[in-house]
Design an enzyme around this catalytic site. Sequence first.
Site, mmCIF file in Angstrom:
data_model
loop_
_atom_site.group_PDB
_atom_site.id
_atom_site.type_symbol
_atom_site.label_atom_id
_atom_site.label_comp_id
_atom_site.label_asym_id
_atom_site.label_seq_id
_atom_site.Cartn_x
_atom_site.Cartn_y
_atom_site.Cartn_z
ATOM 1 N N SER A 132 0.825 -1.225 0.000
ATOM 2 C CA SER A 132 0.000 0.000 0.000
ATOM 3 C C SER A 132 0.856 1.269 0.000
ATOM 4 O O SER A 132 1.796 1.401 0.786
ATOM 5 C CB SER A 132 -0.934 0.006 1.214
ATOM 6 O OG SER A 132 -1.610 1.249 1.243
ATOM 7 N N SER A 181 -0.564 4.179 0.648
ATOM 8 C CA SER A 181 -1.284 5.173 1.453
ATOM 9 C C SER A 181 -0.393 5.842 2.494
ATOM 10 O O SER A 181 -0.468 7.076 2.663
ATOM 11 C CB SER A 181 -2.499 4.530 2.134
ATOM 12 O OG SER A 181 -3.424 4.169 1.148
ATOM 13 N N THR A 206 -8.480 -1.817 3.147
ATOM 14 C CA THR A 206 -8.282 -2.343 1.800
ATOM 15 C C THR A 206 -8.579 -3.842 1.781
ATOM 16 O O THR A 206 -9.054 -4.404 2.779
ATOM 17 C CB THR A 206 -6.864 -1.970 1.281
ATOM 18 O OG1 THR A 206 -6.771 -2.370 -0.080
ATOM 19 C CG2 THR A 206 -5.739 -2.607 2.070
ATOM 20 N N LYS A 208 -13.149 -4.781 3.298
ATOM 21 C CA LYS A 208 -14.078 -3.657 3.125
ATOM 22 C C LYS A 208 -15.511 -3.994 3.576
ATOM 23 O O LYS A 208 -16.237 -3.121 4.030
ATOM 24 C CB LYS A 208 -14.066 -3.170 1.681
ATOM 25 C CG LYS A 208 -12.754 -2.470 1.317
ATOM 26 C CD LYS A 208 -12.785 -1.879 -0.073
ATOM 27 C CE LYS A 208 -11.448 -1.212 -0.389
ATOM 28 N NZ LYS A 208 -11.428 -0.583 -1.705
ATOM 29 N N ASN A 238 -14.285 1.775 2.806
ATOM 30 C CA ASN A 238 -12.817 1.873 2.730
ATOM 31 C C ASN A 238 -12.283 2.847 3.772
ATOM 32 O O ASN A 238 -11.095 3.138 3.794
ATOM 33 C CB ASN A 238 -12.358 2.280 1.317
ATOM 34 C CG ASN A 238 -12.632 3.748 1.032
ATOM 35 O OD1 ASN A 238 -13.592 4.314 1.543
ATOM 36 N ND2 ASN A 238 -11.795 4.366 0.220
ATOM 37 N N ALA A 268 -16.105 -7.900 -10.405
ATOM 38 C CA ALA A 268 -17.352 -7.902 -9.632
ATOM 39 C C ALA A 268 -17.064 -7.926 -8.135
ATOM 40 O O ALA A 268 -17.905 -8.348 -7.347
ATOM 41 C CB ALA A 268 -18.203 -9.104 -10.043
ATOM 42 N N GLY A 269 -15.869 -7.469 -7.747
ATOM 43 C CA GLY A 269 -15.516 -7.402 -6.320
ATOM 44 C C GLY A 269 -15.849 -6.032 -5.746
ATOM 45 O O GLY A 269 -16.686 -5.295 -6.282
ATOM 46 N N GLY A 270 -15.164 -5.688 -4.654
ATOM 47 C CA GLY A 270 -15.464 -4.440 -3.947
ATOM 48 C C GLY A 270 -15.214 -3.206 -4.801
ATOM 49 O O GLY A 270 -16.015 -2.258 -4.789
ATOM 50 N N ALA A 271 -14.118 -3.200 -5.553
ATOM 51 C CA ALA A 271 -13.800 -2.024 -6.366
ATOM 52 C C ALA A 271 -14.826 -1.873 -7.500
ATOM 53 O O ALA A 271 -15.221 -0.752 -7.852
ATOM 54 C CB ALA A 271 -12.388 -2.149 -6.928
HETATM 55 P P1 NAP Z 1 -11.820 -8.221 -4.834
HETATM 56 O O1 NAP Z 1 -13.066 -7.823 -4.147
HETATM 57 O O2 NAP Z 1 -10.998 -9.338 -4.270
HETATM 58 O O3 NAP Z 1 -12.231 -8.614 -6.380
HETATM 59 C C1 NAP Z 1 -11.287 -9.150 -7.227
HETATM 60 C C2 NAP Z 1 -11.815 -9.185 -8.669
HETATM 61 O O4 NAP Z 1 -10.739 -9.636 -9.508
HETATM 62 C C3 NAP Z 1 -12.981 -10.132 -8.908
HETATM 63 O O5 NAP Z 1 -13.802 -9.625 -9.926
HETATM 64 C C4 NAP Z 1 -12.253 -11.412 -9.377
HETATM 65 O O6 NAP Z 1 -13.049 -12.260 -10.179
HETATM 66 C C5 NAP Z 1 -11.166 -10.803 -10.228
HETATM 67 N N1 NAP Z 1 -10.026 -11.713 -10.387
HETATM 68 C C6 NAP Z 1 -9.059 -11.976 -9.459
HETATM 69 N N2 NAP Z 1 -8.173 -12.853 -9.972
HETATM 70 C C7 NAP Z 1 -8.592 -13.149 -11.235
HETATM 71 C C8 NAP Z 1 -8.096 -13.998 -12.272
HETATM 72 N N3 NAP Z 1 -7.000 -14.728 -12.098
HETATM 73 N N4 NAP Z 1 -8.765 -14.047 -13.443
HETATM 74 C C9 NAP Z 1 -9.904 -13.306 -13.630
HETATM 75 N N5 NAP Z 1 -10.425 -12.487 -12.676
HETATM 76 C C10 NAP Z 1 -9.765 -12.407 -11.492
HETATM 77 O O7 NAP Z 1 -10.817 -6.999 -4.984
HETATM 78 P P2 NAP Z 1 -11.198 -5.439 -5.113
HETATM 79 O O8 NAP Z 1 -11.214 -4.788 -3.789
HETATM 80 O O9 NAP Z 1 -12.417 -5.325 -5.948
HETATM 81 O O10 NAP Z 1 -9.906 -4.864 -5.890
HETATM 82 C C11 NAP Z 1 -9.723 -5.151 -7.278
HETATM 83 C C12 NAP Z 1 -8.515 -4.380 -7.806
HETATM 84 O O11 NAP Z 1 -8.739 -2.978 -7.739
HETATM 85 C C13 NAP Z 1 -7.224 -4.636 -7.015
HETATM 86 O O12 NAP Z 1 -6.166 -4.735 -7.954
HETATM 87 C C14 NAP Z 1 -7.051 -3.393 -6.175
HETATM 88 O O13 NAP Z 1 -5.690 -3.110 -5.885
HETATM 89 C C15 NAP Z 1 -7.631 -2.343 -7.131
HETATM 90 N N6 NAP Z 1 -8.093 -1.148 -6.397
HETATM 91 C C16 NAP Z 1 -7.453 0.029 -6.686
HETATM 92 C C17 NAP Z 1 -7.869 1.184 -6.042
HETATM 93 C C18 NAP Z 1 -7.173 2.480 -6.368
HETATM 94 O O14 NAP Z 1 -7.308 3.434 -5.589
HETATM 95 N N7 NAP Z 1 -6.475 2.578 -7.483
HETATM 96 C C19 NAP Z 1 -8.911 1.149 -5.097
HETATM 97 C C20 NAP Z 1 -9.547 -0.072 -4.847
HETATM 98 C C21 NAP Z 1 -9.109 -1.220 -5.505
HETATM 99 P P3 NAP Z 1 -13.943 -13.430 -9.513
HETATM 100 O O15 NAP Z 1 -15.196 -12.767 -9.038
HETATM 101 O O16 NAP Z 1 -14.146 -14.369 -10.633
HETATM 102 O O17 NAP Z 1 -13.116 -14.005 -8.390
#
Ligand code: NAP
Length: 273
Positions: free
Chosen positions: A17, A19, A64, A68, A89, A127-130
């Site tokens: 991170s 942050s 993070t 969340k 967050n 389809a996760g938190g982001a």
């Molecule tokens: P999360 O809730 O764990 O969701 C992960 C997502 O990635 C799901 O849609 C998952 O698909 C998919 N995924 C993971 N591995 C995969 C693979 N091998 N093949 C295909 N799909 C895959 O995580 P999140 O909180 O949403 O975060 C997602 C990303 O956004 C991270 O990289 C995080 O660092 C980034 N992010 C950035 C910021 C920023 O400020 N820039 C803020 C928040 C998040 P399934 O549903 O099929 O498992």
Amino acid sequence: MRDVPFAAVAGFPVNHSLSPVMMRRWLADVGCPGDYGRVEIAPSHAERFFKALPELGWTGVNVTVPHKEIALQSADHVTDAAKAIGAANLLTVMSAGALKADNTDIIGIKAALAEDKTDTPAVLIGAGGAARAALSYLARQDRQITLVNRTRDRAEALAATCPASIRISTDLDEALMGAGLVINATSLGMTGQPSLAPDLSKTQDEALIFDMVYAPLETGLLKQGAQAGRRCVDGLEMLIGQARPSFEALFGAAPPADTPIKTTLLEALGQQA
Ligand code: NAP
């Protein structure tokens, strides 16, 4: 108990991170006493840790992956933004010792997508938190939304939480045809993760390509976007955009507008690489 305001980012893992780099730079520039760290908390301990924040004397935490949703459930008060997104967050300790859950990711997304043409078809990958936060942004606009995710059930569950009409697809190449906005909200493309580098030549000429991943900064998706001549936005824009209101909530002062914070983060990323 700390003698200066203290906050941290909580996750599992959390070492990557940026942050603390950003918050400490703002603290120094604003001349505000305080400190900001990182705390790695296993999911089984997260709720107990969050509920202990008032007793620890911290002002709060940024939250993070993967905490969340637990953060939201641990709070006494939940803002409308966190409620709508279904995840928090940011947890802040209120004056009475209660915990408030908020979500500033949507503010970060809006900042990153300042140049988005909001009536063009959008493709959201993940389809996760982001992705939840991104969908909350997209659903406020009158546009076609296609959601693409590895696990279709998860995409369907997310779409069901949203009042807008959403097309679900598992065929990314087909979904990208004619898109005016492409958002990667998966961890694909992150250092150590599989790549995401689809052909973007069938998107609109003016399409905006936004990758939430920021390590590396130039992901496979953004390289493909640049190669197709599209406008590209990296993940640092969202990181900075969500951190500004977090800083204010945690330390009671607005971060200075003239701090070259992106340069600070780029230097930190260079050191991490
Ligand atoms: P999360 O809730 O764990 O969701 C992960 C997502 O990635 C799901 O849609 C998952 O698909 C998919 N995924 C993971 N591995 C995969 C693979 N091998 N093949 C295909 N799909 C895959 O995580 P999140 O909180 O949403 O975060 C997602 C990303 O956004 C991270 O990289 C995080 O660092 C980034 N992010 C950035 C910021 C920023 O400020 N820039 C803020 C928040 C998040 P399934 O549903 O099929 O498992």
